[in-house]
Design an enzyme around this catalytic site. Structure first.
Site, PDB file in Angstrom:
ATOM      1  CE  LYS A 298      -4.207   1.610   2.252  1.00  0.00           C
ATOM      2  NZ  LYS A 298      -5.258   1.267   3.210  1.00  0.00           N
ATOM      3  CD  GLU A 385     -18.423  -2.233   9.517  1.00  0.00           C
ATOM      4  OE1 GLU A 385     -18.640  -3.320   8.945  1.00  0.00           O
ATOM      5  OE2 GLU A 385     -17.577  -1.412   9.109  1.00  0.00           O
ATOM      6  NE  ARG A 413     -22.356  -3.797   4.609  1.00  0.00           N
ATOM      7  CZ  ARG A 413     -21.267  -3.722   3.872  1.00  0.00           C
ATOM      8  NH1 ARG A 413     -20.110  -4.025   4.384  1.00  0.00           N
ATOM      9  NH2 ARG A 413     -21.361  -3.379   2.624  1.00  0.00           N
TER      10      ARG A 413
END
Ligand SMILES: Cc1ncc(C[n+]2csc(CCOP(=O)(O)OP(=O)(O)O)c2C)c(N)n1
Length: 657
Positions: A298, A385, A413
């Site tokens: 990343k 979540e 969610r």
């Protein structure tokens, strides 16, 4: 804006590129050179505008290899998970010239959006969804017998793979033996912060399987020497992979995915264009679900030598001037996020039963210091979540005092967990919903504008929103005394400075506050919109001499029926004001109160000021609110227009502020 024109001489390959399919005509050296140009362009452009920097930089070669091997606009489909890594894809698909407007009002979205390009399959921003969507395409093609050789490709990060929905899709997808579904697992060992959990540890073991990697390199270079890779060679490749399973540690061959019904290919170096292209080719003939495990870094190319915990997940960018002025209500004080995190620390240090739960949003929810200081009381559940809320319920029922720190939009969610595990059990979980209201540059996928509606309908919940950071602290203390669930919503950005905040008298559950008196009407505002209401009051008085009362509602559930009822009974007009959709929001609650007491209260006196029934795109919050008719200028116009329809009251009396 410092972004160069699209004829920048430093980007000759990009300039020469017409359609994204042109990359098919480039050799791998050319693709590597193009990757360097794209990386340079992203770094220069995104550090100027702000936006998601690290994720896109990590998938430059991957994006090129995908476009080199698949035909996305004609035959195949590409679905990016979350979508924050799609900048190279946007650049390839003709949107480079719009990057100066990235995430600005009416500018380029930071996420995929089919309104911008037919190469963007779906508008996304939430994670864990790509495999299901791609599978939907694959199944539809299969159902219509249009699937031969047609691939639905989902690119999902190791962080997003932790979402329950991603696992559900793997479970279902793997059961279709002939589905042309390709899952590209972009494994950079990062979510926003380093990935957490057992899956992450497993992927690390797979990545570090150097013995396997060495063999894969051998296989790849052997195939690379063959000019056209025929089915026969690929068949040998597959059998070779399977034979390896017997002699190397099982985890090393992605056995989890194999057991779920996917052909596993990897791990391969996601910055090696040759290896990527060969992986896509080698699996193209397979009429079965395939998972290609790609290892990337990343933030690749941006200060590579500087270790950085979040790998430049997002760049702040310069403050972009806007006709609408500074963000509202950004009033120069501490951020609500910081006030929340400080108070959570105070409560946790005082009581070891207090535990904060975050779902891969440690930085966003301000909990980094908390985690360092009180690691045993900070649970980062990963991008999960649903599990986070279920876990909070269990902890609460077992005597702990969980604080669920989840953004308003991402809590969606976990709705069924909120209903069954929390509300139905009356579990004393404190939800602290950051980013309640318009969020600005992330736009429609991230605006937290539905939470009052989705929580208010559930029995047992207490819903509140503070006018400023001082009241947020009070509300957290109050919520800790609740014997059932509570939710405190607060916005992105900063509230009023401490010296500008009105005094904070103690209050009880369901108790609103009159903050300014007036007899020509009243604005009952929810959360930080109280300060907007006070500004509207000031302007209305200056313009017309009419004096409005202002009430800080504090609670959307239970409402302060007495105080609100009094205002409705005595004022010629009452406005409700909130940074939330009209349907089911705070104003709706007041309207329901009026209807339930229709003998006493007159619904015609009520005017609801809330967000309209449409999604509002990215831009500054002031622009988003302006578009919705909820910035101070438009609010003043709307309130003035309504006041013109009622007779002025006299005398005018000012109680405070
Ligand atoms: C449902 C949901 N929860 C949380 C987020 C916030 N979020 C955005 S990106 C991200 C990390 C994604 O990690 P990964 O999928 O590995 O992609 P990477 O950024 O590492 O490329 C998170 C947690 C989100 N977008 N959606």
């Amino acid at each position: 804006m410092t972004t160069r024109s699209i004829d920048d001489p430093r980007h000759p390959l990009l300039d020469a590129l017409g359609a994204p399919e042109d990359v098919k005509d480039m050799d791998n050296d050319g693709l590597r050179a193009l990757a360097a140009e794209i990386r340079g362009f992203i770094i220069e452009s995104v550090t100027a505008t702000g936006g998601h920097l690290g994720a896109g930089l990590g998938v430059v070669e991957l994006t090129l290899a995908l476009y080199a091997e698949y035909q996305f606009n004609q035959r195949d489909k590409l679905v990016w998970d979350v979508g924050h890594q799609c900048y190279p894809h946007k650049i390839l698909t003709g949107r480079r010239g719009q990057f100066a407007s990235l995430r600005q009002w009416q500018g380029l979205s930071g996420f995929p959006d089919p309104r911008e390009s037919s190469y963007d399959t779906v508008k996304t921003g939430h994670g864990g969804t790509s495999i299901s969507t791609a599978m939907g395409f694959a199944l539809a093609w299969r159902g219509r017998h249009e699937d031969a050789g047609r691939k639905a490709v989902a690119v999902i990060g190791d962080g997003s793979l932790q979402e329950g929905s991603a696992f559900e899709a793997l479970n279902h997808g793997g059961s279709f033996k002939d589905l042309e579904l390709v899952v590209v697992l972009n494994d950079n060992n990062m979510s926003i912060s380093p990935s957490v959990g057992a899956l992450s540890a497993y992927l690390s073991r797979v990545r570090s399987s150097t013995w396997l990697n060495a063999r894969l390199r051998t296989i790849q270079s052997a195939i690379r020497r063959i000019p056209r890779v025929g089915d026969e060679v690929e068949d040998v490749l597959e059998r070779w992979y399977h034979s390896l399973q017997g002699i190397i540690p099982q985890h090393a061959l992605g056995i989890i995915f194999e057991e779920l019904g996917f052909f596993y290919y990897g791990p391969i170096d996601g910055h090696d264009v040759d290896a990527l292209r060969h992986a896509f080719r080698a699996t193209h003939w397979m009429r079965r679900p395939v998972l290609i495990h790609v290892v990337t870094r990343k933030g690749r190319g941006y200060k590579d030598d500087v270790p950085e915990a979040t790998c430049y997940h997002a760049a702040g960018g310069k403050v972009v001037a806007s006709a609408a002025g500074p963000e509202y209500p950004d009033q120069g004080g501490a951020s609500f996020t910081a006030a929340f995190a400080d108070q959570a620390m105070v409560m946790a240090e005082r009581d070891p039963r207090v535990v904060v739960i975050t779902a891969a949003m440690l930085e966003g929810t301000g909990l980094t210091n908390f985690q360092q200081r009180l690691p045993a009381q900070c649970l980062d559940v990963g991008m999960a979540e649903q599990h986070g809320v279920g876990l909070a319920a269990g902890l609460a029922l077992a005597g702990y005092k969980p604080i669920c720190a989840i953004y308003s939009t991402f809590l969606q969610r976990a709705y069924d967990q909120i209903f069954q595990e929390v509300a139905l059990q009356r579990a004393p979980v404190m939800f602290c919903l950051d980013r309640g209201g318009m969020v600005g540059a992330d736009g429609a996928t991230h605006n937290g504008v539905f939470d009052i509606a989705y929580l208010r309908c559930l029995p047992n919940f207490v819903l509140m929103s503070p006018r400023d950071t001082g009241e947020l602290v009070q509300m957290m203390e109050l919520a800790a005394t609740c014997d059932g669930p509570s939710a405190i919503r607060f916005p992105r950005g900063s509230g009023a400075k401490p010296e500008a905040q009105m005094p904070h008298a103690p209050f009880a559950i369901g108790q609103a506050e009159r903050v300014a008196a007036g007899e020509d009407g009243c604005i009952i505002a929810y959360g930080p919109m109280v300060y907007a209401a006070l500004e509207v009051r000031r302007r209305v008085q200056a313009d017309s001499g009419r004096m409005l009362g202002v009430v800080n509602a504090r609670f959307a559930k239970p409402l302060d029926e007495r105080l609100i009822g009094e205002e409705l009974a005595r004022q010629p007009v009452v406005f409700t004001l909130e940074d939330h959709v009209l349907a089911g929001g705070f104003g709706s609650a007041v309207l329901e109160l009026v209807r339930s007491q229709s003998g006493h209260l007159d619904a015609n006196r009520l005017e609801l000021l809330a967000l309209p029934d449409r999604f509002i795109d990215h831009g500054q919050r002031s622009e988003q609110l302006g578009n919705a008719g909820l910035d101070v200028d438009r609010l003043t116009e709307r309130v003035t227009a309504r006041l013109a329809t009622v007779r002025p009251a006299s005398p005018v009396r000012l109680v405070s502020s």
